[in-house]
Design an enzyme around this catalytic site. Structure first.
Site, PDB file in Angstrom:
ATOM      1  N   LYS A  78       8.456 -14.051   6.516  1.00 32.61           N
ATOM      2  CA  LYS A  78       7.775 -14.464   5.293  1.00 32.61           C
ATOM      3  C   LYS A  78       8.031 -15.953   5.018  1.00 32.61           C
ATOM      4  CE  LYS A  78       6.707 -10.186   5.432  1.00 32.61           C
ATOM      5  NZ  LYS A  78       7.378  -9.135   4.706  1.00 32.61           N
ATOM      6  N   TYR A 108      10.587  -2.988  -0.736  1.00 30.79           N
ATOM      7  CA  TYR A 108       9.520  -3.130   0.258  1.00 30.79           C
ATOM      8  C   TYR A 108       9.242  -1.776   0.925  1.00 30.79           C
ATOM      9  CZ  TYR A 108       7.429  -4.858   4.621  1.00 30.79           C
ATOM     10  OH  TYR A 108       6.613  -5.072   5.698  1.00 30.79           O
ATOM     11  N   ARG A 165      21.739 -11.556  25.115  1.00 38.03           N
ATOM     12  CA  ARG A 165      21.796 -10.673  23.937  1.00 38.03           C
ATOM     13  C   ARG A 165      23.027 -10.968  23.084  1.00 38.03           C
ATOM     14  NH1 ARG A 165      24.038  -6.037  24.641  1.00 38.03           N
ATOM     15  NH2 ARG A 165      23.103  -5.686  26.688  1.00 38.03           N
ATOM     16  N   ASP A 217      17.945  -7.921  -0.542  1.00 37.90           N
ATOM     17  CA  ASP A 217      16.818  -8.496   0.188  1.00 37.90           C
ATOM     18  C   ASP A 217      16.333  -9.697  -0.626  1.00 37.90           C
ATOM     19  OD1 ASP A 217      14.298  -9.096   1.174  1.00 37.90           O
ATOM     20  OD2 ASP A 217      13.823  -7.004   1.647  1.00 37.90           O
TER      21      ASP A 217
HETATM   22  C1  LIG Z   1       8.181  -8.139   5.087  1.00 34.67           C
HETATM   23  C2  LIG Z   1       9.356  -7.738   4.323  1.00 34.67           C
HETATM   24  C3  LIG Z   1      10.396  -7.022   4.935  1.00 34.67           C
HETATM   25  C4  LIG Z   1      10.349  -6.585   6.378  1.00 34.67           C
HETATM   26  O1  LIG Z   1      10.350  -7.671   7.260  1.00 34.67           O
HETATM   27  P1  LIG Z   1       9.762  -7.572   8.744  1.00 34.67           P
HETATM   28  O2  LIG Z   1      10.090  -8.895   9.325  1.00 34.67           O
HETATM   29  O3  LIG Z   1       8.302  -7.263   8.649  1.00 34.67           O
HETATM   30  O4  LIG Z   1      10.482  -6.457   9.424  1.00 34.67           O
HETATM   31  C5  LIG Z   1      11.488  -6.676   4.145  1.00 34.67           C
HETATM   32  N1  LIG Z   1      11.549  -7.013   2.848  1.00 34.67           N
HETATM   33  C6  LIG Z   1      10.569  -7.717   2.232  1.00 34.67           C
HETATM   34  C7  LIG Z   1      10.716  -8.071   0.785  1.00 34.67           C
HETATM   35  C8  LIG Z   1       9.443  -8.101   2.937  1.00 34.67           C
HETATM   36  O5  LIG Z   1       8.466  -8.776   2.307  1.00 34.67           O
END
Ligand SMILES: *Cc1c(COP(=O)(O)O)cnc(C)c1O
Length: 395
Positions: free
Chosen positions: A207, A110, A58, A182
């Site tokens: 993604k 999101y 971890r 983000d």
């Molecule tokens: C999918 C997504 C997230 C969350 O990511 P996870 O890996 O599903 O927790 C956050 N921000 C954006 C813009 C996303 O497309």
């Protein structure tokens, strides 16, 4: 064990040999050109005096380390910490704060990030203001004496609104407020927010970075040593760490990230232009089209575009939107983005269904709005599939 001696004696060292022969900790140095997947959660310590680089899974792991090092370099950042999901990474950002702190959040983030903030962090005492950060005066009006963080997404999901990164960072710096973004939709290949003064960059590697729809992970990158040491503690003791196998997959995906993004960009443009001219389309939103409201800001802070497109079907109600989505043959109806295969969904019916209707309308999430994440298929197949499904929607 048999207590009569009718049988041959057992091999007494069998179990020990199975544990040690061929896998002594000292011998892993094969000069493999692909980083090995290190599953070990325990690392042998040479002495009690000097801690080794790795101790316990971890806390740190070689597969995680090679991936984090590469992601930091791609973002032009010094430090990277990975978490078990994108939301795990956002959770880590918010864990930097204390109860009673105030956060300014982009109003079009999101859906999962919105739920994390509203359902968890509000309950444990964070104050929040959700504002449209494309208009800087909204941000200025939202500042409070206890504001500690601005958290935004640019471009946003699904309506691809773009915020001026440099101006937001300036506003925050002059008040000693942290900024985090983000950056999932563009990746560091097309946008490097640290260069515009942001403190923390976040990605959902689920993604574009992972890119093949087979791994869930999130990362944070920063240049600030103090933030890095806090994020490291949150990674170690928050406990949301990715598996070594997932780190291997993401590290592998990084090697083709630039080529994939080039194709996502090329295909995204081609599909956006095709849709703009289509008689059954009301409007197309793509930050690389001059018709985009923040086209000028986009040019100043990004070097390209991903495969994200949002468009509105002319005169479609819920019925036609559903018919369009279920008539697609190659394009997959699915609620994610950033993979090599094209995905389509209805934000109003799927990803943002829990949002109150007035709020959806304010953000432009109407029943005829479709979000596309364009993959790397041939453009001809993509436009043909969209065209036949649009026609089928009104049959
Ligand atoms: C999918 C997504 C997230 C969350 O990511 P996870 O890996 O599903 O927790 C956050 N921000 C954006 C813009 C996303 O497309």
């Amino acid at each position: 064990m048999s207590d009569n001696n009718e049988f041959l004696p057992l091999d007494e060292t069998y179990g020990t040999k199975a544990l040690f022969v061929g896998s002594e900790a000292e011998q892993w140095n094969s000069l493999a050109t692909v980083p090995p997947i290190t599953m070990s959660t325990v690392f042998k310590q040479a002495s009690l005096d000097e801690p080794q680089e790795f101790l316990y899974g971890r806390f740190g792991n070689p597969s995680r380390k090679v991936m984090e090092k590469c992601i930091a370099a791609l973002e032009c950042g010094k430090y990277c910490y990975s978490y078990a999901s994108g939301l795990g990474a956002i959770h880590a950002i918010f864990t930097l704060l204390n109860a009673g702190d105030h956060v300014i959040v982009g109003d079009d983030i999101y859906g999962g990030s919105n739920a994390l903030i509203n359902k968890i962090f509000k309950r444990i005492g964070l104050e929040t203001s959700f504002v449209d950060t494309t208009d800087l005066s909204n941000v200025e009006k939202a500042f409070k004496p206890n504001t500690k963080l601005i958290f935004i997404e640019s471009p946003t999901n699904p309506t691809l609104k773009v915020t001026d990164l440099e101006e937001i960072a300036k506003l925050a710096k002059s008040r000693n407020i942290l900024t985090a973004i983000d950056n999932t939709f563009l990746t560091s290949y097309f946008q490097k927010p640290l260069n515009f003064g942001f403190d923390i960059v976040m990605h959902s590697c689920t993604k574009y970075i992972g890119g093949h729809s087979d791994v869930t992970m999130g990362v944070l990158i920063t240049n600030c040593e103090k933030l890095a040491s806090e994020l490291e503690i949150i990674q170690m003791y928050g406990g949301s760490v990715p598996s070594p196998f997932d780190c291997f997959l993401v590290q592998r995906s990084l090697k083709t990230l630039s080529i994939r993004m080039d194709v996502h960009q090329k295909n995204g443009y081609a599909v956006a232009k095709f849709l703009e001219k289509h008689p059954l389309i009301e409007k197309v939103v793509h930050p690389g089209l001059p018709s985009h409201p923040q086209y000028e800001i986009t040019k100043k802070q990004t070097s390209g575009h991903s495969g994200m497109i949002c468009f509105y079907i002319k005169d479609a109600e819920v019925k036609q939107t559903k018919k369009f989505l279920t008539s697609l043959k190659m394009i997959i109806l699915g609620g994610s983005v950033g993979g090599v295969k094209t995905l389509a969904q209805s934000p109003s019916i799927i990803s943002h269904r829990q949002m109150p209707r007035e709020e959806k309308l304010r953000l432009g999430i109407t029943d005829n709005c479709i979000r596309l994440s364009i993959g790397i298929e041939s453009v001809k197949d993509l436009t043909a599939d969209l065209d036949q499904a649009l026609k089928a929607a009104f049959e």
